[in-house]
Design a protein around this motif. Structure first.
Motif, mmCIF file in Angstrom:
data_model
loop_
_atom_site.group_PDB
_atom_site.id
_atom_site.type_symbol
_atom_site.label_atom_id
_atom_site.label_comp_id
_atom_site.label_asym_id
_atom_site.label_seq_id
_atom_site.Cartn_x
_atom_site.Cartn_y
_atom_site.Cartn_z
ATOM 1 N N ALA A 1 0.822 -1.208 0.000
ATOM 2 C CA ALA A 1 0.000 0.000 0.000
ATOM 3 C C ALA A 1 0.856 1.258 0.000
ATOM 4 O O ALA A 1 0.554 2.226 -0.709
ATOM 5 N N THR A 2 1.924 1.257 0.774
ATOM 6 C CA THR A 2 2.807 2.420 0.834
ATOM 7 C C THR A 2 3.516 2.616 -0.501
ATOM 8 O O THR A 2 3.649 3.754 -0.986
ATOM 9 N N ALA A 3 3.935 1.518 -1.122
ATOM 10 C CA ALA A 3 4.578 1.612 -2.434
ATOM 11 C C ALA A 3 3.603 2.159 -3.481
ATOM 12 O O ALA A 3 3.988 2.998 -4.308
ATOM 13 N N LEU B 1 -10.093 1.981 6.924
ATOM 14 C CA LEU B 1 -8.811 2.222 7.594
ATOM 15 C C LEU B 1 -8.061 3.366 6.912
ATOM 16 O O LEU B 1 -7.490 4.220 7.592
ATOM 17 N N GLY B 2 -8.089 3.409 5.588
ATOM 18 C CA GLY B 2 -7.430 4.492 4.869
ATOM 19 C C GLY B 2 -7.953 5.857 5.287
ATOM 20 O O GLY B 2 -7.181 6.804 5.466
ATOM 21 N N MET B 3 -9.263 5.960 5.448
ATOM 22 C CA MET B 3 -9.848 7.238 5.864
ATOM 23 C C MET B 3 -9.513 7.557 7.321
ATOM 24 O O MET B 3 -9.257 8.705 7.668
ATOM 25 N N VAL B 4 -9.458 6.538 8.163
ATOM 26 C CA VAL B 4 -9.077 6.764 9.564
ATOM 27 C C VAL B 4 -7.632 7.265 9.640
ATOM 28 O O VAL B 4 -7.318 8.161 10.433
ATOM 29 N N THR B 5 -6.767 6.740 8.773
ATOM 30 C CA THR B 5 -5.359 7.144 8.820
ATOM 31 C C THR B 5 -5.151 8.591 8.392
ATOM 32 O O THR B 5 -4.143 9.195 8.760
ATOM 33 N N VAL B 6 -6.100 9.153 7.650
ATOM 34 C CA VAL B 6 -6.013 10.582 7.320
ATOM 35 C C VAL B 6 -5.977 11.398 8.611
ATOM 36 O O VAL B 6 -5.270 12.403 8.705
ATOM 37 N N HIS C 1 -4.816 8.741 0.557
ATOM 38 C CA HIS C 1 -5.128 7.663 1.500
ATOM 39 C C HIS C 1 -6.145 6.688 0.919
ATOM 40 O O HIS C 1 -6.191 5.531 1.337
ATOM 41 N N THR C 2 -6.926 7.127 -0.051
ATOM 42 C CA THR C 2 -7.768 6.193 -0.790
ATOM 43 C C THR C 2 -6.887 5.301 -1.663
ATOM 44 O O THR C 2 -7.119 4.087 -1.760
ATOM 45 N N VAL C 3 -5.862 5.880 -2.270
ATOM 46 C CA VAL C 3 -4.893 5.092 -3.040
ATOM 47 C C VAL C 3 -4.196 4.104 -2.105
ATOM 48 O O VAL C 3 -3.991 2.936 -2.461
#
Length: 161
Positions: free
Chosen positions: A14-16, A104-109, A143-145
């Motif tokens: 995901a980070t890549a 989770l992506g949205m929470v990490t924002v 973060h969606t990506v």
């Protein structure tokens, strides 16, 4: 242990993908590339208990801050991948769906808006920047990506398992 390894894998994937997205934005849209040096400086100052800076550029530099920023960027991505793995469990890896990854992506924002950006001196949700709304939009899209990367990497793991 298997969940931790899968979480590690989806975090890296995901980070890549998020980094590839940043390269796309730079090459195609002329968007500035991420500069991980200020983030590395921020991580370096955490050892002294300093979380929030008025301006990270005025904080004492660290010789390897760019490298530390990249390491921190991937370490956080891996941590998020492990969190998703532990929350979603083995059943999710057998048949991944996008929704848990996107949530989770949205929470990490929130970590960026309420911890990292204020920590760098940019204000809550980049409120001190003249283009704060643009930054917020890019955060949500990036973060969606990242979430797509979590999901896509989980699909790859399911295919080879």
């Amino acid at each position: 242990m298997e969940l931790l390894l899968k979480g590690f894998g989806i975090g890296i994937g995901a980070t890549a993908l998020m980094d590839l997205w940043a390269v796309f934005l730079w090459k195609v849209c002329g968007q500035a590339r991420p500069n991980w040096a200020p983030v590395g400086r921020w991580f370096w100052h955490l050892k002294n208990g300093t979380v929030f800076h008025d301006d990270i550029a005025r904080a004492e530099p660290y010789a390897h801050e760019r490298a530390l920023g990249w390491i921190g960027h991937y370490a956080v991505g891996i941590l998020y991948g492990v969190v998703l793995a532990l929350l979603a469990g083995a059943a999710w890896f057998a048949s991944p769906t996008f929704l848990p990854a996107w949530i989770l992506g949205m929470v990490t924002v929130g970590a960026g808006w309420f911890l990292l950006q204020p920590g760098l001196g940019l204000g809550i949700a980049a409120s001190k920047l003249p283009n704060a709304n643009k930054v917020r939009l890019f955060n949500l899209v990036s973060h969606t990506v990242f979430a797509l990367g979590l999901y896509g990497t989980a699909l790859l793991i399911a295919c080879v398992a």
